[in-house]
Design a protein around this motif. Structure first.
Motif, PDB file in Angstrom:
ATOM      1  N   GLN A 231       0.964  -0.995  -0.067  1.00  0.00           N
ATOM      2  CA  GLN A 231       0.129  -0.179  -0.042  1.00  0.00           C
ATOM      3  C   GLN A 231       0.835   1.490  -0.033  1.00  0.00           C
ATOM      4  O   GLN A 231       0.124   2.521   0.209  1.00  0.00           O
ATOM      5  CB  GLN A 231      -1.010   0.029   1.059  1.00  0.00           C
ATOM      6  N   ARG A 232       1.977   1.088  -0.314  1.00  0.00           N
ATOM      7  CA  ARG A 232       2.950   2.408  -0.241  1.00  0.00           C
ATOM      8  C   ARG A 232       3.422   2.645  -1.440  1.00  0.00           C
ATOM      9  O   ARG A 232       3.779   1.596  -2.321  1.00  0.00           O
ATOM     10  CB  ARG A 232       4.111   2.247   0.645  1.00  0.00           C
TER      11      ARG A 232
ATOM     12  N   LYS B  93       9.628   5.435  -2.960  1.00  0.00           N
ATOM     13  CA  LYS B  93       9.994   6.166  -1.945  1.00  0.00           C
ATOM     14  C   LYS B  93      10.333   5.435  -0.683  1.00  0.00           C
ATOM     15  O   LYS B  93       9.837   4.733  -0.123  1.00  0.00           O
ATOM     16  CB  LYS B  93       8.951   7.180  -1.608  1.00  0.00           C
ATOM     17  N   THR B  94      11.535   5.603  -0.330  1.00  0.00           N
ATOM     18  CA  THR B  94      12.166   4.935   0.861  1.00  0.00           C
ATOM     19  C   THR B  94      11.548   5.342   2.203  1.00  0.00           C
ATOM     20  O   THR B  94      11.368   6.514   2.611  1.00  0.00           O
ATOM     21  CB  THR B  94      13.786   5.368   1.224  1.00  0.00           C
TER      22      THR B  94
ATOM     23  N   ARG C 288      11.707   5.203   9.344  1.00  0.00           N
ATOM     24  CA  ARG C 288      12.401   6.110   8.859  1.00  0.00           C
ATOM     25  C   ARG C 288      12.298   6.678   7.445  1.00  0.00           C
ATOM     26  O   ARG C 288      11.675   5.713   6.646  1.00  0.00           O
ATOM     27  CB  ARG C 288      14.029   5.627   8.908  1.00  0.00           C
ATOM     28  N   PHE C 289      12.337   7.799   7.154  1.00  0.00           N
ATOM     29  CA  PHE C 289      11.814   8.371   5.911  1.00  0.00           C
ATOM     30  C   PHE C 289      12.691   9.626   5.249  1.00  0.00           C
ATOM     31  O   PHE C 289      13.480  10.252   6.164  1.00  0.00           O
ATOM     32  CB  PHE C 289      10.344   8.878   6.204  1.00  0.00           C
ATOM     33  N   PHE C 290      12.485  10.008   4.028  1.00  0.00           N
ATOM     34  CA  PHE C 290      12.914  11.051   3.501  1.00  0.00           C
ATOM     35  C   PHE C 290      12.194  11.916   2.836  1.00  0.00           C
ATOM     36  O   PHE C 290      12.028  13.120   2.403  1.00  0.00           O
ATOM     37  CB  PHE C 290      13.965  10.815   2.395  1.00  0.00           C
ATOM     38  N   ASP C 291      10.561  11.562   2.804  1.00  0.00           N
ATOM     39  CA  ASP C 291       9.476  12.138   2.229  1.00  0.00           C
ATOM     40  C   ASP C 291       8.509  11.999   3.291  1.00  0.00           C
ATOM     41  O   ASP C 291       7.945  11.120   3.770  1.00  0.00           O
ATOM     42  CB  ASP C 291       8.942  11.477   0.861  1.00  0.00           C
TER      43      ASP C 291
ATOM     44  N   GLY D  72       5.343  13.397   3.405  1.00  0.00           N
ATOM     45  CA  GLY D  72       3.833  12.700   2.972  1.00  0.00           C
ATOM     46  C   GLY D  72       3.862  11.457   2.953  1.00  0.00           C
ATOM     47  O   GLY D  72       2.860  10.560   3.326  1.00  0.00           O
ATOM     48  N   GLU D  73       4.984  10.731   2.528  1.00  0.00           N
ATOM     49  CA  GLU D  73       5.053   9.224   2.563  1.00  0.00           C
ATOM     50  C   GLU D  73       5.066   8.492   4.091  1.00  0.00           C
ATOM     51  O   GLU D  73       4.419   7.597   4.236  1.00  0.00           O
ATOM     52  CB  GLU D  73       6.247   8.716   1.728  1.00  0.00           C
TER      53      GLU D  73
END
Length: 437
Positions: A261-262, A266-267, A295-298, A300-301
């Motif tokens: 569902q992702r 995007k990491t 952990r994320f870089f975006d 919104g994601e």
């Protein structure tokens, strides 16, 4: 009439001469060459190693850095700089050249980790070992403090060749995020134009640096919720509502949804690190706790990821006649460390100037760890740099937050040289005085 004209010319000449005497030191400072900085780094190297050694042997955990702060403040006082204490153990000091210009902030963290130190690194006995049981500088913050102290010494010596101000920042509790909000609030009135920070990196060889425009370190979020049922005797599970099975199904459901569902481009990582429920084999507990991080870089994601966790947890729990209570710390904790494009260019240029050919260009050293340094960008553009500490012969290179973690003390000089060169270039180079910067 001729005498009056002559007097006017003389007076005008005196005025211009006086103006020149005033403005020349401000706008035509003698350039600080890399040879000067390298020589001062060399002269300061033993001091930095001494500082790192003492700080490594006397670590204190987040928000308990009382002796650490006192020691650091005593060193700053020796340099003649005024100290401003921030709520908690953090503080800052200002070097004011008393010449108009920009203001740059240079930052270090000061806390250690609750990790018992292994006296051996990857090859043999460590040179420095913590004297505090169960606490160690297993992430390199002892090195960060030594670097900033060394840079302070050098920049104080160069004061007459600089313009503007330098704010030296000593941040409490980076590992827990305890001090960053107080520090950011305290720095607001100073109108800092740019922030520079560094983090020693075990995957990079000593003498090399990694800095890139854009995302350098990941943002972090906390996964934290309870699955509530109804406890009872394990001999009659039908008379209870067992949250253990509900928790197990929730984790399985999240894992499947996470993969389906992702946006796979995007990491976004999910690390479930805790599941606690029950204390005896014959007692069904009332609730089970599940915890971890993403952990994320975006951003919104990341928010989408938390929506998945909440939806799957609530629906799966309901299927088991349980309910879910999300704790207050559930959600985004820190945003990614994003390097400003112009500051990144200046940092790379400064490092290349003092250490030619030592900047790495590949993105393999982007780090999935999170850093409170990201919050300084709410005040001004910022840049974060990774100086390397890996030395295979010495045995340094173990991963951060590891009991075998060690650093090559020769890396302190490189990191300090890069920091000083950046500060000098930012303050003195005319093109960086652009108001839009």
């Amino acid at each position: 009439m001729k005498k009056m004209r002559l007097d006017c010319r003389i007076r005008r000449g005196i005025v211009l001469l006086l103006l020149g005497a005033v403005t020349l030191p401000v706008f035509a400072r003698k350039p600080v060459g890399k040879e000067v900085i390298l020589a001062k780094v060399k002269a300061t190297e033993s001091y930095m190693k001494e500082m790192r050694g003492y700080l490594h042997e006397h670590p204190e955990v987040s928000s308990g850095e009382y002796e650490t702060a006192r020691f650091l403040q005593s060193e700053v006082t020796k340099m003649g700089l005024p100290i401003t204490v921030v709520k908690g153990t953090g503080f800052y000091a200002i070097l004011d050249t008393r010449r108009p210009g920009k203001t740059v902030g240079l930052r270090t963290d000061i806390d250690a980790l609750p990790i018992h130190e292994n006296p051996d690194n990857l090859k043999g006995r460590k040179k420095r070992i913590s004297t505090v049981d169960g606490v160690s500088h297993a992430c390199g913050h002892d090195g960060h403090m030594a670097i900033l102290l060394g840079a302070m010494r050098i920049l104080c010596e160069l004061k007459d060749e600089l313009r503007g101000k330098i704010v030296f920042i000593f941040e409490e509790g980076e590992e827990t995020g305890a001090g960053i909000d107080h520090m950011v609030e305290a720095l607001k009135p100073l109108h800092i134009d740019a922030f520079y920070g560094n983090h020693l990196r075990s995957s990079i060889m000593t003498g090399e640096f990694f800095v890139r425009e854009g995302a350098l370190m990941a943002g972090a979020g906390t996964v934290s919720f309870d699955v509530n049922g109804r406890g009872g005797h394990a001999s009659r599970p039908d008379l209870s509502i067992n949250p253990v099975f509900a928790a197990a199904d929730i984790l399985g459901g999240i894992s499947i949804a996470w993969n389906n569902q992702r946006d796979i481009t995007k990491t976004l990582t999910l690390g479930i690190s805790q599941i606690h429920g029950g204390a005896a084999n014959n007692v069904i507990p009332n609730s089970v706790f599940i915890g971890g991080t993403i952990r994320f870089f975006d951003r919104g994601e990341a928010e989408k990821g938390f929506d998945i966790i909440r939806r799957v947890a609530a629906n799966t729990a309901a299927a088991h006649n349980c309910d879910v209570q999300f704790r207050d710390d559930m959600g985004i904790l820190l945003l990614p460390v994003i390097n400003d494009s112009r500051l990144t260019a200046l940092a790379r240029e400064s490092i290349d100037e003092i250490y030619p050919g030592k900047t790495l260009t590949t993105d393999e050293h982007i780090w999935y760890a999170a850093e409170t340094f990201s919050k300084y960008s709410s005040l001004a553009p910022s840049v974060f740099v990774f100086p390397g500490i890996r030395n295979d012969e010495l045995g340094s290179g173990a991963e951060h937050h590891n009991d075998r973690f060690d650093l090559d003390e020769d890396a302190l000089a490189y990191a300090t040289g890069g920091m000083v060169q950046f500060a000098v270039n930012f303050l003195n180079k005319d093109r960086i005085q652009n108001p839009e910067f």
